[in-house]
Write a protein that holds these residues in place. Structure first.
Motif, PDB file in Angstrom:
ATOM      1  N   LYS A  42       3.086  73.906  85.203  1.00  0.00           N
ATOM      2  CA  LYS A  42       4.377  73.236  85.298  1.00  0.00           C
ATOM      3  C   LYS A  42       5.091  73.596  86.603  1.00  0.00           C
ATOM      4  O   LYS A  42       5.720  72.736  87.240  1.00  0.00           O
ATOM      5  CB  LYS A  42       5.244  73.597  84.094  1.00  0.00           C
ATOM      6  N   GLU A  46       6.302  70.992  89.388  1.00  0.00           N
ATOM      7  CA  GLU A  46       7.694  70.921  89.837  1.00  0.00           C
ATOM      8  C   GLU A  46       7.801  70.989  91.356  1.00  0.00           C
ATOM      9  O   GLU A  46       8.587  70.266  91.972  1.00  0.00           O
ATOM     10  CB  GLU A  46       8.493  72.061  89.188  1.00  0.00           C
ATOM     11  N   SER A  49       6.689  67.718  92.757  1.00  0.00           N
ATOM     12  CA  SER A  49       7.709  66.702  92.515  1.00  0.00           C
ATOM     13  C   SER A  49       8.868  66.842  93.489  1.00  0.00           C
ATOM     14  O   SER A  49       9.401  65.846  93.994  1.00  0.00           O
ATOM     15  CB  SER A  49       8.217  66.813  91.069  1.00  0.00           C
ATOM     16  N   GLU A  50       9.261  68.080  93.776  1.00  0.00           N
ATOM     17  CA  GLU A  50      10.360  68.324  94.723  1.00  0.00           C
ATOM     18  C   GLU A  50      10.015  67.802  96.118  1.00  0.00           C
ATOM     19  O   GLU A  50      10.899  67.374  96.868  1.00  0.00           O
ATOM     20  CB  GLU A  50      10.665  69.822  94.774  1.00  0.00           C
ATOM     21  N   TYR A  72       5.107  68.088  80.639  1.00  0.00           N
ATOM     22  CA  TYR A  72       5.290  67.052  81.630  1.00  0.00           C
ATOM     23  C   TYR A  72       4.149  66.046  81.505  1.00  0.00           C
ATOM     24  O   TYR A  72       2.978  66.431  81.451  1.00  0.00           O
ATOM     25  CB  TYR A  72       5.283  67.639  83.043  1.00  0.00           C
TER      26      TYR A  72
END
Length: 271
Positions: A42, A46, A49-50, A72
């Motif tokens: 995860k 993340e 995704s950032e 997710y």
């Protein structure tokens, strides 16, 4: 909306297999495929995704003993990016898993066995399931058979007493289940906090207190031992109770107009 199911490899949340919905894969399953901790997967997702490299949809996860967590969901393309970031050597596993998911969706959500061993395991699982169901059914039948003599004896006892249960009265005359209790309590014929006739109810001749089917003794407020009883309707006075219900509630007390008309006919005949 994504729907989660379990893979054949355990209770791992995976892609929605419903027809017409896009396939996705959960962070939980990716963690299993790459043999990594879920929280690490995860964190990697993340970070990606950032940076705008992937997108994912957070979803609640059912609790398995601890506090409910979050997983997710990512699409096929983004799952490859995640695995390539984490463990490139596991890409082949991911390819195989996506093929399984796509086959499951094509077959309506059921994975077809790919080998003789898988087919045999599925057959054995079905045999065990059927065997357990048969054992459960036999146990239920035995319990019913053991109870039947007691049930028959109690029904005979009620017949001798000339009474019927309030629920049986409702079913017989099409009366809504709560209406007899309302009118009997409003008229003071039955106690407000228990299904037991008052002295007024007993004197009216409409109710009679009889022993419960699973009769037992209890100690009342005076310290005396009392056998458990409940109020039942005297069969010869059913029409009297019907009249009380019709006068108080009319059609609203009955399940349909046919039952209401039949009750009025009984009241008119005086039977």
């Amino acid at each position: 909306m994504n729907m989660e199911q379990s893979t054949p490899k355990g209770n791992v949340p995976v892609a929605a297999l419903a027809s017409g919905e896009p396939l996705t894969m959960s962070s939980r399953e990716i963690a299993e495929l790459v043999e990594s901790r879920h929280d690490k997967v995860k964190q990697s997702m993340e970070r990606l995704s950032e940076r705008g490299i992937i997108t994912f949809t957070p979803m609640g996860e059912k609790s398995s003993g601890g506090r409910p967590g979050t997983i997710y969901q990512v699409n096929k393309r983004d799952s490859f990016v995640v695995v390539a970031q984490l463990c490139p050597e596991f890409t082949a596993r991911l390819v195989d898993r996506w093929q399984e998911l796509e086959q499951e969706k094509a077959s309506g959500g059921f994975a077809l066995p790919q080998t003789y061993e898988q087919a045999l395991e599925g057959l054995l699982a079905k045999v065990r399931e059927n065997g357990a169901l048969q054992i459960e059914n036999r146990a239920k039948d035995a319990a019913i058979s053991a109870m039947q003599p007691k049930v028959d004896a109690y029904e005979a006892y009620l017949s001798e007493e000339g009474v019927c249960r309030i629920t049986d009265f409702c079913n017989k005359h099409g009366v809504k289940v709560n209406r007899p209790g309302w009118i009997l309590r409003d008229r003071g014929l039955m106690h407000h906090k228990k299904v037991l006739a008052t002295q007024i109810g007993l004197k009216s001749g409409i109710l009679k207190n009889v022993l419960e089917k699973d009769g037992f003794e209890y100690i009342d407020s005076k310290g005396q031992s009392v056998e458990a009883q409940q109020a039942m309707i005297v069969r010869q006075r059913e029409v009297s109770l019907l009249k009380m219900i019709v006068d108080a509630y009319g059609l609203t007390a009955f399940r349909n107009s046919v039952a209401f008309d039949r009750a009025k006919a009984l009241i008119g005949s005086g039977k």
